[in-house]
Design a protein around this motif. Sequence first.
Motif, PDB file in Angstrom:
ATOM      1  N   LEU A 210       0.825  -1.210   0.000  1.00 35.33           N
ATOM      2  CA  LEU A 210       0.000   0.000   0.000  1.00 35.33           C
ATOM      3  C   LEU A 210       0.858   1.258   0.000  1.00 35.33           C
ATOM      4  N   SER A 211       1.924   1.267   0.806  1.00 34.25           N
ATOM      5  CA  SER A 211       2.778   2.453   0.844  1.00 34.25           C
ATOM      6  C   SER A 211       3.494   2.663  -0.484  1.00 34.25           C
ATOM      7  N   ASN A 212       3.930   1.565  -1.124  1.00 30.09           N
ATOM      8  CA  ASN A 212       4.593   1.680  -2.419  1.00 30.09           C
ATOM      9  C   ASN A 212       3.648   2.217  -3.476  1.00 30.09           C
ATOM     10  N   LEU A 213       2.401   1.706  -3.476  1.00 22.70           N
ATOM     11  CA  LEU A 213       1.413   2.177  -4.444  1.00 22.70           C
ATOM     12  C   LEU A 213       1.057   3.636  -4.198  1.00 22.70           C
ATOM     13  N   ALA A 214       0.881   4.001  -2.915  1.00 17.19           N
ATOM     14  CA  ALA A 214       0.523   5.388  -2.599  1.00 17.19           C
ATOM     15  C   ALA A 214       1.626   6.351  -3.027  1.00 17.19           C
ATOM     16  N   PHE A 308      -5.313  -4.639  -1.419  1.00 13.84           N
ATOM     17  CA  PHE A 308      -4.796  -3.284  -1.225  1.00 13.84           C
ATOM     18  C   PHE A 308      -4.587  -2.571  -2.566  1.00 13.84           C
ATOM     19  N   LEU A 309      -4.105  -3.300  -3.559  1.00 14.69           N
ATOM     20  CA  LEU A 309      -3.931  -2.682  -4.881  1.00 14.69           C
ATOM     21  C   LEU A 309      -5.275  -2.314  -5.496  1.00 14.69           C
ATOM     22  N   THR A 310      -6.296  -3.131  -5.264  1.00 10.32           N
ATOM     23  CA  THR A 310      -7.635  -2.796  -5.751  1.00 10.32           C
ATOM     24  C   THR A 310      -8.159  -1.534  -5.082  1.00 10.32           C
ATOM     25  N   ILE A 311      -7.863  -1.403  -3.788  1.00  6.61           N
ATOM     26  CA  ILE A 311      -8.250  -0.180  -3.081  1.00  6.61           C
ATOM     27  C   ILE A 311      -7.546   1.020  -3.706  1.00  6.61           C
ATOM     28  N   GLY A 312      -6.257   0.851  -4.022  1.00  4.36           N
ATOM     29  CA  GLY A 312      -5.534   1.937  -4.673  1.00  4.36           C
ATOM     30  C   GLY A 312      -6.127   2.300  -6.013  1.00  4.36           C
ATOM     31  N   VAL A 321      -6.443   6.518  -0.342  1.00  2.00           N
ATOM     32  CA  VAL A 321      -5.847   5.185  -0.258  1.00  2.00           C
ATOM     33  C   VAL A 321      -5.671   4.773   1.199  1.00  2.00           C
ATOM     34  N   GLN A 322      -5.122   5.675   2.003  1.00  2.00           N
ATOM     35  CA  GLN A 322      -4.893   5.369   3.414  1.00  2.00           C
ATOM     36  C   GLN A 322      -6.200   5.233   4.177  1.00  2.00           C
ATOM     37  N   THR A 323      -7.195   6.037   3.834  1.00  2.00           N
ATOM     38  CA  THR A 323      -8.472   5.976   4.538  1.00  2.00           C
ATOM     39  C   THR A 323      -9.232   4.701   4.201  1.00  2.00           C
ATOM     40  N   MET A 324      -9.238   4.325   2.936  1.00  4.20           N
ATOM     41  CA  MET A 324      -9.992   3.150   2.513  1.00  4.20           C
ATOM     42  C   MET A 324      -9.334   1.839   2.938  1.00  4.20           C
ATOM     43  N   SER A 325      -8.048   1.893   3.299  1.00  3.71           N
ATOM     44  CA  SER A 325      -7.391   0.668   3.734  1.00  3.71           C
ATOM     45  C   SER A 325      -7.794   0.257   5.143  1.00  3.71           C
ATOM     46  N   ALA A 395      -9.035  -7.983 -11.463  1.00  5.52           N
ATOM     47  CA  ALA A 395     -10.084  -7.003 -11.171  1.00  5.52           C
ATOM     48  C   ALA A 395      -9.492  -5.667 -10.766  1.00  5.52           C
ATOM     49  N   GLY A 396      -8.466  -5.695  -9.933  1.00  9.92           N
ATOM     50  CA  GLY A 396      -7.846  -4.445  -9.500  1.00  9.92           C
ATOM     51  C   GLY A 396      -7.186  -3.696 -10.635  1.00  9.92           C
ATOM     52  N   SER A 397      -6.488  -4.435 -11.522  1.00  6.97           N
ATOM     53  CA  SER A 397      -5.830  -3.771 -12.648  1.00  6.97           C
ATOM     54  C   SER A 397      -6.845  -3.191 -13.629  1.00  6.97           C
ATOM     55  N   ALA A 398      -7.940  -3.923 -13.877  1.00 12.58           N
ATOM     56  CA  ALA A 398      -8.973  -3.400 -14.777  1.00 12.58           C
ATOM     57  C   ALA A 398      -9.634  -2.161 -14.186  1.00 12.58           C
ATOM     58  N   LEU A 399      -9.892  -2.188 -12.884  1.00 19.73           N
ATOM     59  CA  LEU A 399     -10.504  -1.036 -12.226  1.00 19.73           C
ATOM     60  C   LEU A 399      -9.568   0.163 -12.230  1.00 19.73           C
ATOM     61  N   PHE A 400      -8.271  -0.109 -12.026  1.00 19.72           N
ATOM     62  CA  PHE A 400      -7.303   0.989 -12.038  1.00 19.72           C
ATOM     63  C   PHE A 400      -7.244   1.630 -13.417  1.00 19.72           C
TER      64      PHE A 400
END
Length: 434
Positions: A210-214, A308-312, A321-325, A395-400
């Motif tokens: 999550l930190s890396n993605l953020a 976590f990546l899907t959340i991002g 990102v931090q709030t939704m995690s 799913a996360g990559s498609a959503l992103f």
Amino acid sequence: MSDHDQAAIDARPRLSRLEAAWVIARRDFVAVLFSRAFLFFLVGPLFPVLVGGLAGSVGGQVSRSAVSTEIGLAMQSEDNFAMISAAEKLRPQLGRSIPNVKIVPEARRDGGFDARAFMDERKGNYAAIVTGTPTAPQIVGTRGQIDRWRGPVELIAATALQASPGTFPRSTSSVVASSAASERTNRIRTAQASQMVLFLLTMLLAGMVLSNLAEEKGNKIIEILAAALPMDAVFMGKLFAMLGVSFVGIAVWGALGWGFWALAEDAIVVITQTDFRSLPGPAVGWPMFLAFGIIYFSMAYLLLGALFLTIGAMAETVREVQTMSMPVTMMQLMVFFLAAYTITLPGSALETFAILFPLSSPFAMLARAALDETLWVHIAAVAWQALAAFLLIKAGSALFRKRVMKSGGAGREKKKRRLFNRSSTQHSSTQPAE
């Protein structure tokens, strides 16, 4: 650039998804591993462990001061009193090296007292039971307790007999094997401890994803990567890079723990009053159980990291990102409680649900490895968890790509074009006619 050069660039073969994932994984692994933040990340968890160890040693010292080790006596009455008198005589000189010897009440009431059965049932608070006579004492207990108390018991027996210096009675031993009930109890404890370790490692290490993605989302690097490579390959590469970094951290912590155990093994046994070498292993055996631990940690990490990546992908800013995690973290805590609760409910519908639900499946299956020797269910469970992680990544990559690359990148480009066209129109209208 000529049309020929542009055509040559366009004709270059693109990386496959596996090659792209490997490029991203290698890039992130090297970047994180050789950063100063990773060094502080390795040192950080050692401080709570140090504080916990100090607190545990203080609490252990208090408990040892309040409760002394008891050795049960199941001899004839005159021999029991002779052993007690000898122990009281030696204690002022040798202190805690001499155990507190006490007559077993059940041995008085029953002439056919069976010390082995008594120890198997784990009645009383005895580290071992001494039977026979002071001339030939027999120590009944686990191997660790027998090895620990053989010398003091022989010294007490020699003092009771008033033996000459250099002549000591030689004791015999009767090693108590764990009963079926106590063996299952210990395996349940192994299952609980393994689930706790798996949960703590997953929650501690999955946060790096999550930190890396953020960070990369804040400086727009993720959008550049997504424009050049398949998004699912980018997500997969990031997950496996952070998984590799996690294994490096676990290896460092494991090496430090092994070194500490090698240096202070005897002290740990004395403090905890437990010989860990004599504890029964998990149902599948320790080598297979450790292998399952590595596999299920990998699955739990990939599942939570993909989530976590899907959340991002759904969040617009780093703050979001931090709030939704936070809800995901609390949900993972509930999932852990579910898997821990089903340890004592084998074969129930609740345990089946915990095994089938992807996020709780690694915890439930690791506990099952400690309690049940069946192996084929683990193959099916790992295959299901890998499929769930793959679907989450897709799913996360498609959503992103849908939310960020279209609404974010393309939207901003359209806005820039509109502003550029508007400024060009205004500039041409303000110029004087020739």
